[in-house]
Every structure is written in structure tokens, then in C-alpha cells.
Scaffold this motif. Structure first.
Motif, PDB file in Angstrom:
ATOM      1  N   ASP A 168       0.822  -1.219   0.000  1.00 21.09           N
ATOM      2  CA  ASP A 168       0.000   0.000   0.000  1.00 21.09           C
ATOM      3  C   ASP A 168       0.850   1.260   0.000  1.00 21.09           C
ATOM      4  N   SER A 169       2.083   1.139   0.511  1.00 20.08           N
ATOM      5  CA  SER A 169       2.964   2.307   0.536  1.00 20.08           C
ATOM      6  C   SER A 169       3.311   2.781  -0.876  1.00 20.08           C
ATOM      7  N   VAL A 170       3.251   1.884  -1.845  1.00 15.28           N
ATOM      8  CA  VAL A 170       3.488   2.264  -3.244  1.00 15.28           C
ATOM      9  C   VAL A 170       2.175   2.727  -3.884  1.00 15.28           C
ATOM     10  N   VAL A 171       1.119   1.965  -3.636  1.00 15.26           N
ATOM     11  CA  VAL A 171      -0.165   2.164  -4.314  1.00 15.26           C
ATOM     12  C   VAL A 171      -0.841   3.491  -3.958  1.00 15.26           C
ATOM     13  N   SER A 172      -0.717   3.898  -2.690  1.00 17.66           N
ATOM     14  CA  SER A 172      -1.543   5.011  -2.200  1.00 17.66           C
ATOM     15  C   SER A 172      -0.843   6.365  -2.211  1.00 17.66           C
ATOM     16  N   ALA A 173       0.263   6.488  -2.944  1.00 14.00           N
ATOM     17  CA  ALA A 173       1.054   7.719  -2.880  1.00 14.00           C
ATOM     18  C   ALA A 173       0.550   8.851  -3.776  1.00 14.00           C
ATOM     19  N   GLY A 174      -0.524   8.627  -4.530  1.00 15.25           N
ATOM     20  CA  GLY A 174      -0.983   9.658  -5.473  1.00 15.25           C
ATOM     21  C   GLY A 174      -1.277  11.000  -4.826  1.00 15.25           C
ATOM     22  N   GLY A 175      -1.864  10.966  -3.644  1.00 11.60           N
ATOM     23  CA  GLY A 175      -2.213  12.218  -2.956  1.00 11.60           C
ATOM     24  C   GLY A 175      -0.993  13.051  -2.617  1.00 11.60           C
ATOM     25  N   ILE A 176       0.003  12.422  -2.031  1.00  8.62           N
ATOM     26  CA  ILE A 176       1.181  13.218  -1.653  1.00  8.62           C
ATOM     27  C   ILE A 176       1.999  13.630  -2.879  1.00  8.62           C
ATOM     28  N   ILE A 177       2.043  12.762  -3.885  1.00 11.60           N
ATOM     29  CA  ILE A 177       2.799  13.131  -5.100  1.00 11.60           C
ATOM     30  C   ILE A 177       2.175  14.380  -5.733  1.00 11.60           C
ATOM     31  N   ALA A 178       0.847  14.362  -5.883  1.00  8.73           N
ATOM     32  CA  ALA A 178       0.175  15.505  -6.517  1.00  8.73           C
ATOM     33  C   ALA A 178       0.321  16.770  -5.670  1.00  8.73           C
TER      34      ALA A 178
END
Ligand code: PHE
Length: 326
Positions: free
Chosen positions: A261-271
Motif C-alpha cells: 500500500d505504501s506504493v499504491v496510495s502515494a498519489g495524494g502526496i505526489i500531486a
């Protein structure tokens, strides 16, 4: 409670969770685990940031009291606390908070992401997080079943909150067979809209679906639950899906492909980071978020080649970044 897990790669970032816990100590345990997960998430996303988290542990049944002026005072206190940390921690939205709350926190500190766009922030992070999950689902499916279309597969989504509802709608549009669940029974109407089967979260966990998509709270994968899973692939946005790192081994032994999940859920922080700190446009940020699929594919291939779990492969990337500081 604010936990700063690591500032090795830069200022810690992580959302602010406002949620009821049966004991405040459970909130403390959560903030410690969640901040450590943010260190991994930021490192895996290639960001120059560490991990932190904020948790406001409400007493059970009191959530409805924290509205209006009381909520504003609470948010002001959170802002003051963040400000006192001298830039070592940046907060953002999480379960129980959203852009309007971030705007209030911003009155006390600049160290906050995801204010409404009208207010100069990057807005709701659920959209980018869901786009990251979508690209991860495509990558995991391609890894397990090369060339397969999503419309030929069945999915079970646990949790139809900010992110899960977007992922469910997307899977429906892709023509996938869908089973969904949430602790909130009123969300059954969403299932009806989508033509999806509605089940309890417990049933969703053991559902006979090809892909399980956890988008609720953490800890749902344990040695016990692993034994009764009906899926072959697990890829979702929930933070801290494993109750214990050893559960990654149990999943591996059972032949279940688990996407960390640490890879999958990073969209929020990346954006949020690319838009608000690096000045990228929404479209540019989305491109960055879509990189999650490729990053996940690399980790899954590495795990397969070295006969290790995806968790161990992801851990290797984190360790290298933290060791070298780059
Ligand atoms: N809730 C987000 C997560 O768990 C945290 C976050 C999003 C923090 C956006 C900052 C900006 O990753």
C-alpha cells in the motif's frame, strides 16, 4: 498527537486524521504506525520528504460534537502545533478531514497541503490518490495476467469513502464485475447505481473475486484473514493493510500477489507536493501520479526475480534511500 517518524530525506509529511477511537492509546498506536508508513510512502514515491502524521483521537460517539466553532478551535490548535514544529512537519487531509479543514489550519501555519484550489491549494487529494490506485491496479493485473482486460476480471472493493468510491466508479466504467462493501449501510445506493453486488466488509474480504481492493482503514490482512481470502491479487489505497510484516510471507505462500500500500496510495502526496511545492500544473502532477504503475511493476518484477515478497522488495528501495539520504 503528531508523530514525526523521519526527516532523513526532508520535512516529514502526512495527513491529519480526525477519528473516534475506543481508547486514546489506540489513536497513539495509529499515529506511530501511520507516520512510519508515510516515511516509506514518501521514500518509494521518490519525494524529498520524510514521514509524519497527525491524529486527533475523539471519544466514541463524539464526532458530531466537533462541528462549527468547536471544530474551528480544534483546527486552530492543530495549526499552532504544526507551526511550533518549525517546518519539520507538513500536514494534509486524511480520514475525517478535507480541503475546508486545511484552509482553517492554514490560518495558523503555512505547513499544510490541499487547501481548496480557490484558496491557493491543490484541493482534494482523493482524485489523484484514486488515479494512482488505478494505475497500480493495471500494473498488478498485467503482472499476474499479462494482456488481460479489466472487463474480464472481478473485483471486491472494501470501503467506499473518498478514494474507494472513485475507484469503484472507475472499475464500473471499465466494465469489471464488482462487489462492494462499506461499514456505512447508506452507501448501498452507490452499489445499486453501479449494478454492483453489495456485501458486508467481512464477506468482501473472503469474496470470490480475482482482485481485492482495500480502501478503508488498516490491519485487514492478518494470518487468519489470509487463510480465508478468495482473491489472487490485492491492490488498494488503505494505509497499513498488513497487521504485521510477517503477513506478507503468508500471502506469498498462498500465491496471493499483494501490492504494498505504501506504493499504491502515494498519489495524494505526489500531486500535493509537485503542485504546491514544485509549481506543477494539475496535468503535470497527474503524469507524475501515473508513474505509480511503473514503480509498482518494477517492485513486483524484482520480487519475482529474487523470490522475495513485494514488501521485502519495497523495503529494499526504502532502505537504500534512507541509508544514502538521496
Ligand atoms: N492522506 C494522505 C496519505 O495517507 C496524506 C496526504 C495527502 C498528505 C495529501 C499531504 C497531502 O497519504
Amino acid at each position: 498527537m503528531i508523530s514525526i517518524d523521519s526527516t532523513r530525506l526532508g520535512p516529514a509529511l502526512g495527513g491529519c486524521r480526525i477519528k473516534a477511537y475506543s481508547r486514546w492509546q489506540d489513536g497513539l498506536a495509529d499515529v506511530l504506525r501511520l507516520s512510519a508508513a508515510m516515511t516509506e510512502k514518501a521514500a518509494l514515491a521518490g519525494l524529498e520528504h520524510g514521514g509524519g502524521k497527525a491524529v486527533v483521537a475523539l471519544t466514541e460517539g463524539s464526532s458530531a460534537d466537533w462541528t462549527g466553532a468547536r471544530r474551528s478551535e480544534l483546527l486552530a490548535d492543530i495549526g499552532d502545533l504544526v507551526e511550533d514544529l518549525d517546518g519539520r512537519y507538513w500536514t494534509g487531509p486524511d480520514i475525517g478531514t478535507g480541503p475546508a479543514d486545511m484552509a482553517e489550519i492554514h490560518r495558523r501555519t503555512r505547513q499544510v497541503f490541499c487547501r481548496p484550489e480557490s484558496d491557493g491549494g491543490s484541493g482534494d487529494s482523493s482524485g489523484p490518490t484514486a488515479i494512482g490506485v488505478q494505475s497500480a491496479i493495471r500494473a498488478a493485473v498485467e503482472h499476474r495476467w499479462p494482456g488481460r482486460e479489466l472487463s474480464t476480471l472481478s473485483f471486491a472493493v472494501i470501503g467506499l469513502g473518498h478514494v474507494g468510491s472513485l475507484v469503484g466508479a472507475w472499475l464500473t466504467g471499465e466494465g469489471a464485475r464488482l462487489t462492494v462493501s462499506d461499514v456505512d449501510p447508506s452507501l448501498k445506493t452507490l452499489a445499486q447505481q453501479w449494478g454492483a453486488q453489495w456485501v458486508t466488509p467481512e464477506q468482501a474480504l473472503t469474496a470470490d473475486a480475482d482482485v481485492l481492493v482495500p480502501c478503508a482503514t488498516g490491519g485487514i490482512l492478518s494470518a487468519a484473514s489470509t487463510a480465508s481470502l478468495g482473491c489472487s491479487v490485492i491492490v488498494g489505497a488503505a494505509n497499513n493493510q498488513l497487521d504485521h510484516p510477517a503477513t506478507a510471507e503468508r500471502l506469498h505462500e498462498r500465491g496471493v500477489l499483494w501490492a504494498p500500500d505504501s506504493v499504491v496510495s502515494a498519489g495524494g502526496i505526489i500531486a500535493a507536493v509537485t503542485r504546491e511545492l514544485h509549481g506543477a500544473t494539475a496535468a503535470e502532477a497527474e503524469q507524475q501520479v501515473r508513474g505509480i504503475g511503473g514503480r509498482l511493476a518494477t517492485i513486483l518484477e524484482d520480487a519475482r526475480a529474487r523470490r522475495i515478497t513485494p514488501l521485502a522488495a519495497a523495503g529494499g528501495v526504502v532502505d537504500l534511500r534512507l541509508r544514502t539520504g538521496r
